[in-house]
Design a protein around this motif. Structure first.
Motif, mmCIF file in Angstrom:
data_model
loop_
_atom_site.group_PDB
_atom_site.id
_atom_site.type_symbol
_atom_site.label_atom_id
_atom_site.label_comp_id
_atom_site.label_asym_id
_atom_site.label_seq_id
_atom_site.Cartn_x
_atom_site.Cartn_y
_atom_site.Cartn_z
ATOM 1 N N SER A 198 0.981 -0.909 -0.468
ATOM 2 C CA SER A 198 -0.254 -0.425 0.339
ATOM 3 C C SER A 198 0.645 0.902 -0.079
ATOM 4 O O SER A 198 0.536 2.402 -0.361
ATOM 5 N N ASP B 215 -2.499 6.204 -4.088
ATOM 6 C CA ASP B 215 -3.678 7.126 -3.056
ATOM 7 C C ASP B 215 -4.442 7.593 -3.532
ATOM 8 O O ASP B 215 -4.377 8.890 -3.525
ATOM 9 N N PHE B 216 -5.638 7.306 -4.013
ATOM 10 C CA PHE B 216 -6.939 8.062 -4.884
ATOM 11 C C PHE B 216 -7.591 8.509 -3.709
ATOM 12 O O PHE B 216 -7.442 9.635 -3.801
ATOM 13 N N GLU C 103 -8.658 2.301 3.405
ATOM 14 C CA GLU C 103 -7.528 1.525 2.314
ATOM 15 C C GLU C 103 -8.419 0.633 1.749
ATOM 16 O O GLU C 103 -7.812 -0.144 0.609
ATOM 17 N N ASN D 100 -8.941 2.173 -1.669
ATOM 18 C CA ASN D 100 -8.171 2.122 -2.764
ATOM 19 C C ASN D 100 -7.681 0.503 -3.293
ATOM 20 O O ASN D 100 -7.217 0.584 -4.204
ATOM 21 N N TRP E 260 -7.617 -0.700 -6.928
ATOM 22 C CA TRP E 260 -6.306 -0.956 -8.001
ATOM 23 C C TRP E 260 -6.220 -2.613 -7.725
ATOM 24 O O TRP E 260 -6.106 -3.438 -8.640
#
Length: 305
Positions: free
Chosen positions: A3, A8-9, A224, A227, A231
């Motif tokens: 991570s 980090d959007f 988290e 994100n 991904w």
């Protein structure tokens, strides 16, 4: 995937929100100030498509039109040998005027010249414009209902707002650059809406699936989760948009003049769709879910006090 190494959007959501809001504001100003550049489908006029059967230069074609005294507002050429062209007039030409043009081209290039005339009256133009807006509206409402029924309201709100952004983004670009809006453009907007909601459902569905196995205690846990979901679906989103984008690019480069703007609108809509799915819809859902998470935490605290 680590991570710490991935983008980090959620953390950078304000960058996307501000940029998208600025584009939307510019688009609204342009549409209100200058409107859209409607093609012959949405305003009265005449479209004259001719094939002369031999390679020629645009200057020669323009000279023939100038000699007739009926110079078109827009003249585009195409065909494998540059032997086809389309002339657009803002007014409805009479049969005699059309005959004058076609006779002039037969005289200049021979009897192999063929023509096709399309005339749109003012009433027909208004009717087509109204039906196009109704079609876009019905499609948007139907998709909104589907998302609302299938997902929770936070997912629905995020998806609905961003598909409307995608549709308006295409309209705004065409307004800013004064590109012609016709029936193929409407088809491109409708396909943009369809593609956009498909891409968003893929990501939002992954978030919903991950929610079932997660224990959210803090905002960081929620960020988290979002994100990670982005991904996990990133490869699929990129592969899908690149595949369809290549087809749209080929249509734009090798297709006829009549579908170039359709292909261009499609390309703009594809890029906007994947951008809004990743950078707007998911961070928007995060904000809505975060508010709900905080309110749930606050309730027991008040009860204990």
């Amino acid at each position: 995937m680590n991570s710490k190494r991935r983008y980090d959007f959620v953390k950078n959501r304000n960058i996307f929100f501000i940029a998208s809001a600025a584009v939307t504001l510019i688009g609204i100003i342009m549409v209100l100030a200058f409107g859209l550049h409607y093609g012959v489908d949405f305003k009265s006029g005449t479209s004259l498509d001719l094939s002369i059967g031999k390679t020629t230069e645009k200057a020669q074609v323009e000279k023939v039109f100038a000699d007739t005294g009926l110079t078109p507002v827009i003249l585009t050429m195409g065909g494998a040998n540059n032997d086809r062209f389309s002339a657009r007039y803002d007014e409805v030409l009479t049969e005699d005027q059309v005959k004058t043009v076609t006779t002039a081209f037969v005289t200049a290039f021979g009897n192999q010249v063929s023509s096709e005339v399309n005339v749109v009256s003012p009433d027909m133009a208004n009717e087509m414009k109204n039906k196009a807006m109704i079609a876009v509206g019905i499609a948007s409402i139907a998709i909104s209902l589907y998302v609302t029924i299938r997902f929770e309201w936070r997912f629905a709100v995020s998806a609905i707002v961003t598909i409307l952004y995608d549709a308006f983004f295409v309209i705004a670009v065409f307004s800013i650059f004064r590109l012609e809006v016709d029936l193929p453009f409407v088809a491109a907007v409708l396909t943009t809406i369809g593609y956009s909601i498909n891409d968003k459902i893929v990501i939002l569905d992954r978030i919903r699936e991950n929610l079932r196995f997660s224990k959210l205690k803090t905002d960081a846990d929620l960020a988290e989760l979002v994100n990670t979901s982005i991904w996990q679906t990133m490869g699929r989103s990129i592969n899908t948009v690149v595949t369809v984008l290549l087809a749209a690019i080929c249509l734009y480069l090798f297709g006829s003049e009549s579908i170039k703007l359709f292909a261009l609108a499609k390309m703009i809509g594809l890029v906007s769709g994947v951008y809004s799915s990743i950078c707007l819809a998911t961070p928007m859902w995060y904000l809505l879910k975060r508010t709900s998470l905080r309110s749930v935490k606050a309730a027991p605290a008040k009860a204990n006090s």
